[in-house]
Design an enzyme around this catalytic site. Structure first.
Site, PDB file in Angstrom:
ATOM      1  N   HIS A  83       0.823  -1.216   0.000  1.00  0.00           N
ATOM      2  CA  HIS A  83       0.000   0.000   0.000  1.00  0.00           C
ATOM      3  C   HIS A  83       0.856   1.265   0.000  1.00  0.00           C
ATOM      4  O   HIS A  83       0.502   2.273   0.609  1.00  0.00           O
ATOM      5  CB  HIS A  83      -0.953   0.025   1.204  1.00  0.00           C
ATOM      6  CG  HIS A  83      -1.975  -1.067   1.193  1.00  0.00           C
ATOM      7  ND1 HIS A  83      -3.233  -0.924   0.672  1.00  0.00           N
ATOM      8  CD2 HIS A  83      -1.922  -2.343   1.639  1.00  0.00           C
ATOM      9  CE1 HIS A  83      -3.907  -2.051   0.801  1.00  0.00           C
ATOM     10  NE2 HIS A  83      -3.136  -2.945   1.379  1.00  0.00           N
ATOM     11  N   ASN A 121     -10.425  -2.611   2.524  1.00  0.00           N
ATOM     12  CA  ASN A 121     -10.115  -2.635   1.092  1.00  0.00           C
ATOM     13  C   ASN A 121     -11.374  -2.364   0.285  1.00  0.00           C
ATOM     14  O   ASN A 121     -12.481  -2.325   0.840  1.00  0.00           O
ATOM     15  CB  ASN A 121      -9.562  -4.009   0.693  1.00  0.00           C
ATOM     16  CG  ASN A 121      -8.083  -4.175   1.043  1.00  0.00           C
ATOM     17  OD1 ASN A 121      -7.367  -3.194   1.254  1.00  0.00           O
ATOM     18  ND2 ASN A 121      -7.631  -5.401   1.102  1.00  0.00           N
ATOM     19  N   HIS A 128      -3.721   1.168  12.167  1.00  0.00           N
ATOM     20  CA  HIS A 128      -3.503  -0.085  12.909  1.00  0.00           C
ATOM     21  C   HIS A 128      -4.869  -0.699  13.214  1.00  0.00           C
ATOM     22  O   HIS A 128      -5.726  -0.028  13.807  1.00  0.00           O
ATOM     23  CB  HIS A 128      -2.732   0.236  14.193  1.00  0.00           C
ATOM     24  CG  HIS A 128      -2.513  -0.933  15.100  1.00  0.00           C
ATOM     25  ND1 HIS A 128      -2.582  -2.249  14.679  1.00  0.00           N
ATOM     26  CD2 HIS A 128      -2.232  -0.989  16.430  1.00  0.00           C
ATOM     27  CE1 HIS A 128      -2.348  -3.048  15.705  1.00  0.00           C
ATOM     28  NE2 HIS A 128      -2.140  -2.310  16.775  1.00  0.00           N
TER      29      HIS A 128
HETATM   30 FE1  HDE Z   1      -2.590  -4.746   5.391  1.00  0.00          FE
HETATM   31  N1  HDE Z   1      -0.768  -3.955   5.868  1.00  0.00           N
HETATM   32  N2  HDE Z   1      -1.944  -6.559   5.964  1.00  0.00           N
HETATM   33  N3  HDE Z   1      -4.349  -5.576   4.786  1.00  0.00           N
HETATM   34  N4  HDE Z   1      -3.228  -2.962   4.783  1.00  0.00           N
HETATM   35  C1  HDE Z   1      -0.411  -2.674   5.715  1.00  0.00           C
HETATM   36  O1  HDE Z   1       0.710  -1.344   7.263  1.00  0.00           O
HETATM   37  C2  HDE Z   1      -0.832  -6.817   6.680  1.00  0.00           C
HETATM   38  C3  HDE Z   1      -4.708  -6.874   4.905  1.00  0.00           C
HETATM   39  C4  HDE Z   1      -4.477  -2.641   4.353  1.00  0.00           C
HETATM   40  O2  HDE Z   1      -3.200   3.568   3.953  1.00  0.00           O
HETATM   41  C5  HDE Z   1       0.910  -2.370   6.323  1.00  0.00           C
HETATM   42  O3  HDE Z   1       1.143   0.866   7.546  1.00  0.00           O
HETATM   43  C6  HDE Z   1      -0.775  -8.204   7.045  1.00  0.00           C
HETATM   44  C7  HDE Z   1      -6.113  -7.040   4.712  1.00  0.00           C
HETATM   45  C8  HDE Z   1      -4.542  -1.242   3.991  1.00  0.00           C
HETATM   46  O4  HDE Z   1      -1.577   3.372   5.410  1.00  0.00           O
HETATM   47  C9  HDE Z   1       1.302  -3.693   7.004  1.00  0.00           C
HETATM   48  C10 HDE Z   1      -1.902  -8.774   6.513  1.00  0.00           C
HETATM   49  C11 HDE Z   1      -6.586  -5.783   4.457  1.00  0.00           C
HETATM   50  C12 HDE Z   1      -3.261  -0.750   4.229  1.00  0.00           C
HETATM   51  C13 HDE Z   1       0.166  -4.594   6.594  1.00  0.00           C
HETATM   52  C14 HDE Z   1      -2.625  -7.738   5.843  1.00  0.00           C
HETATM   53  C15 HDE Z   1      -5.478  -4.884   4.492  1.00  0.00           C
HETATM   54  C16 HDE Z   1      -2.471  -1.843   4.726  1.00  0.00           C
HETATM   55  C17 HDE Z   1       1.934  -1.804   5.384  1.00  0.00           C
HETATM   56  C18 HDE Z   1      -2.329 -10.222   6.594  1.00  0.00           C
HETATM   57  C19 HDE Z   1      -8.025  -5.358   4.149  1.00  0.00           C
HETATM   58  C20 HDE Z   1      -2.772   0.651   3.980  1.00  0.00           C
HETATM   59  C21 HDE Z   1       2.139  -0.360   5.800  1.00  0.00           C
HETATM   60  C22 HDE Z   1      -2.491 -10.690   7.910  1.00  0.00           C
HETATM   61  C23 HDE Z   1      -8.977  -5.664   5.182  1.00  0.00           C
HETATM   62  C24 HDE Z   1      -3.018   1.552   5.142  1.00  0.00           C
HETATM   63  C25 HDE Z   1       1.292  -0.174   6.932  1.00  0.00           C
HETATM   64  C26 HDE Z   1      -2.567   2.947   4.814  1.00  0.00           C
HETATM   65  C27 HDE Z   1      -1.138  -1.723   5.115  1.00  0.00           C
HETATM   66  C28 HDE Z   1       0.140  -5.881   6.975  1.00  0.00           C
HETATM   67  C29 HDE Z   1      -3.815  -7.993   5.132  1.00  0.00           C
HETATM   68  C30 HDE Z   1      -5.637  -3.491   4.235  1.00  0.00           C
HETATM   69  C31 HDE Z   1       2.665  -4.188   6.695  1.00  0.00           C
HETATM   70  C32 HDE Z   1       0.320  -8.860   7.839  1.00  0.00           C
HETATM   71  C33 HDE Z   1      -6.910  -8.347   4.809  1.00  0.00           C
HETATM   72  C34 HDE Z   1      -5.743  -0.482   3.464  1.00  0.00           C
HETATM   73  O5  HDE Z   1       1.317  -3.561   8.386  1.00  0.00           O
END
Ligand code: HDE
Length: 725
Positions: free
Chosen positions: A95, A168, A359
């Site tokens: 992202h 999402n 978070h």
């Molecule tokens: Fe994320 N995801 N994600 N994700 N995600 C990040 O956090 C992660 C997942 C989503 O505009 C990270 O600050 C893991 C689902 C958005 O700043 C990180 C898993 C969904 C954004 C991270 C998922 C999301 C992130 C990268 C599986 C939809 C952007 C930078 C367990 C429900 C937020 C950050 C923004 C961002 C990890 C799966 C949505 C690395 C480990 C499912 C919208 O923490």
């Protein structure tokens, strides 16, 4: 002695009256987020260094003689360059490419029967929000229009602390367990040996992983559909994805799925168009949102809730804890409970959009988690990523600070902004009067829902997570004919990019054949991949490690009408229409078209051979919005050709002919007034038919027809075979 401010001497600068912030949002709340940190250079301000010392020359470094070496002593040069050297923080690992805006959320009705969260019960309060949209795979400088999932992350600055709903634009996810996330992302990101391709899933490593991970097929269907190519952020749905809990003041918990329903409807680009926009205007989505907010066309969504009673947890054919499944709206209706409005652009991309730290663990009393194993992993991951990316004091940054007071015994660390007072930094204490003390009224405090769990520690997946295909088939069944064509075309495009024959073969024979015969056949015809069911001599190596259960009985017939985008909209607000003209353009037609579009909230842009002005039929200068060479059809939703003395020249213009043919192939409404039709006739189009979204005739008829056609967004069933690409 004067007290030194925690925030230094940079005075707050109130937003000038009349800025978009004031329309729709109470400036006192929304503005508080950034007001303390805002640094506006007042007219006549003198340049200083970071220690406040006035600088007389910022353009020449300190040298020994006019042509001599630069001196180490030059503290101003070193301060300026070293600060510059450190300007970037690590981009998000996923992202990374995003754009954001401020706004408000207001709940329509008091939902205290469901939750004690004041953001969902206090109908009089407008909760400030900051919303960041993103693509997943591309790096920070990549294109907005890649085929991808879009992030839809909402930070609510509630009166009880910060709540982040990090969702999402697709209601399901690729994997069921957080432990697989690094693999998914390593597979989709550019391949590590050559960092190719950027922001694209159309490459071998992604499809290799996908072919071995059948749990991803439902999300793959969404990404390969037009949902992977939103027309704008304001025309996307949003989803919390996981099942969460709402808990009321009496401690009763219910399951909830969160939705965002865009008031502009759900609309998409088409793939050829998206690829071209990536070259012509890689900022397409962020520009669209920024411009819309600047002109007061605020993006709006309604929050929707699907509520499931605790006792109904097991009444579905899928597991509520499985994030690869959605609850069809026909089974549990979406109740619309409030409105999100984005009404103010950030002042500074870095300080706000880049430094915002979401978070999933930022929740307020009344909102709680379930044991969805993906959500559980995220609860660890997001705090970890913010510590690495923004630092341990990320919560002190203006964009992340709650509007409620923060008191605890956490201290120090890199970049601490608060100057903590006193000698007590522990609990319990007498020396500090016992402060900060536990919240005396449990009703105020966050209390984790006391879910009963009894089980053995086990590294395994529940059988209830094993049906991967039924909802993928449901998605396919729910699409209109043209949506199905787009999905098959997308799979074909991706698989034609894949070089490894084995990978191509497995995607077909382990995934697509299990979703729908028609899909497998359409993709086979376009890719040359043979359909050979697993277990036959041609395909003896079924190698998927994840158990992939058979389709549920009856799954072949599952449908959910809510999933299709094939719906006529009720507004054309925010649509961009190209008005093709030139010297001698009919002045009355131009005026009528411009005012009709404006009255409907759409944007008309006059395109002519060059920038500057043209002269209309009344001899008046008309400002050209874009020169034809800089105005590709792909960034417009429709085109209208005006009549007048300009019409004959337009009909001879190669650029104009290409523009119209391309817009026609992309299914966009096309219109011509009077002799403007000459241009349409010079193109390779079939005869104009209103039912195909091609309108010709007099001014009034054409304008009415164009507005009605725009409500359809596109006419994807048009015959395009003979029209040049
Ligand atoms: Fe994320 N995801 N994600 N994700 N995600 C990040 O956090 C992660 C997942 C989503 O505009 C990270 O600050 C893991 C689902 C958005 O700043 C990180 C898993 C969904 C954004 C991270 C998922 C999301 C992130 C990268 C599986 C939809 C952007 C930078 C367990 C429900 C937020 C950050 C923004 C961002 C990890 C799966 C949505 C690395 C480990 C499912 C919208 O923490």
């Amino acid at each position: 002695m004067a007290k030194i401010s925690n925030r230094g001497s940079r005075a707050s600068a109130p937003q000038p009256a009349g800025t978009p912030a004031q329309a729709g949002s109470p400036p006192h709340e929304s503005e508080k987020i950034s007001e303390l940190a805002r640094d506006t250079v007042a007219p006549g301000a003198v340049m200083t260094g970071n220690q406040g010392v006035k600088i007389g020359d910022d353009q020449n470094s300190l040298k020994l003689g006019l042509r001599g070496p630069t001196l180490m002593e030059d503290f101003h040069l070193r301060e300026k360059i070293t600060h510059f050297d450190h300007e970037r923080i690590p981009e998000r690992v996923v992202h990374a490419r995003g754009a954001a805006a401020h706004g408000i959320f207001q709940v329509y009705e008091d939902l205290s029967d469901l939750t004690k969260a004041s953001v969902l019960t206090d109908t009089s309060h407008q909760t400030p929000v900051f919303v960041r949209f993103s693509t997943v795979a591309g790096s920070r400088g990549s294109s907005d229009c890649a085929r991808d999932v879009r992030g839809f992350a909402v930070k609510f600055y509630t009166s009880e602390g910060v709540w982040d709903l990090v969702g999402n634009n697709i209601p399901v996810f690729f994997i069921q367990d957080a432990i697989k996330f690094p693999d998914l992302i390593h597979a989709v990101k550019p391949e590590p040996n050559n960092e190719i391709p950027q922001a694209a899933s159309a490459h071998d490593t992604f499809w290799d992983f996908a072919s071995l991970t059948p749990e991803c097929v439902h999300t793959l269907m969404w990404v390969m559909s037009d949902r992977g190519l939103p027309r704008s952020f304001a025309m996307m749905e949003g989803f919390g994805v996981h099942t969460f809990r709402l808990v009321n003041a009496a401690g009763k918990s219910r399951f909830v799925k969160f939705h965002w329903k865009p008031l502009k409807g759900v609309k998409s680009l088409v793939w050829d168009e998206a690829q071209k926009i990536s070259g012509k205007d890689s900022d397409f989505h962020r520009r669209d949102m920024f411009d819309a907010i600047e002109r007061g066309d605020f993006p709006e969504w309604e929050m929707g809730l699907q509520i499931v009673e605790e006792e109904d947890e097991f009444k579905f054919d899928f597991d509520l804890l499985d994030p690869t499944k959605l609850i069809p709206e026909e089974l549990v209706p979406v109740r619309r409970v409030g409105k999100l409005t984005l009404n103010r652009n950030p002042d500074n991309y870095f300080a706000e959009t880049e430094q915002v730290a979401f978070h999933t663990g930022h929740v307020v009393p009344g909102i709680d988690f379930t044991n969805d194993p993906l959500l559980q992993g995220r609860l660890f991951s997001y705090i970890d990523t913010q510590l690495r990316r923004v630092g341990p004091n990320f919560a002190e940054l203006p964009i992340n600070r709650p509007l409620t007071p923060v008191h605890n015994n956490q201290r120090d660390a890199m970049g601490r902004a608060v100057i903590d007072q006193g000698r007590v930094a522990y609990f319990p204490n007498r020396l500090g009067g016992g402060c900060p003390m536990h919240s005396p009224a449990a009703a105020d405090a966050f209390v984790t829902y006391a879910e009963r769990i009894d089980g053995a520690k086990i590294r395994a997946r529940s059988d209830s997570f094993s049906d991967h295909f039924s909802q993928a088939t449901q998605f396919w069944n729910s699409m209109s004919d043209w949506e199905q064509t787009h999905i098959a075309d997308a799979f074909a495009f991706e698989l034609n990019q894949v070089v490894d024959e084995e990978v191509r073969h497995h995607v077909m024979n382990e995934l697509l054949v299990n979703i729908a015969d028609a899909l497998a056949q359409a993709v086979s015809a376009q890719t040359g991949i043979k359909i050979a069911p697993v277990g036959t001599p041609e395909n003896p190596t079924p190698s998927a490690p994840s158990p992939s259960g058979p389709l549920r009985p009856g799954a072949k017939n599952l449908t959910s009408a809510a999933l299709s985008q094939d719906k006529v909209g009720n507004t054309i607000k925010g649509r961009k229409i190209a008005i093709l003209g030139g010297d001698g353009v009919d002045a009355k037609q131009l005026k009528a078209v411009e005012s009709a579009l404006k009255a409907n909230g759409a944007i008309g842009e006059l395109i002519a051979a060059h920038a500057g002005t043209i002269t209309d039929s009344a001899g008046k200068p008309q400002k050209v919005d874009r020169a034809a060479p800089n105005a590709p059809s792909v960034v417009y939703d429709a085109a209208i050709v005006l009549g007048g003395a300009s019409a004959a020249a337009l009909a001879k213009s190669g650029l104009a002919i290409h523009f119209v043919n391309e817009a026609y192939r992309h299914g966009k409404p096309l219109a011509a007034i009077g002799n403007g039709v000459l241009l349409l006739q010079a193109c390779a189009l079939p005869a104009a038919r209103a039912e195909d979204g091609v309108l010709v005739g007099d001014t009034e008829k054409v304008i009415d027809g164009l507005v009605a056609a725009l409500l359809h967004h596109r006419f994807p069933r048009r015959a395009v075979a003979a029209v040049p690409a």
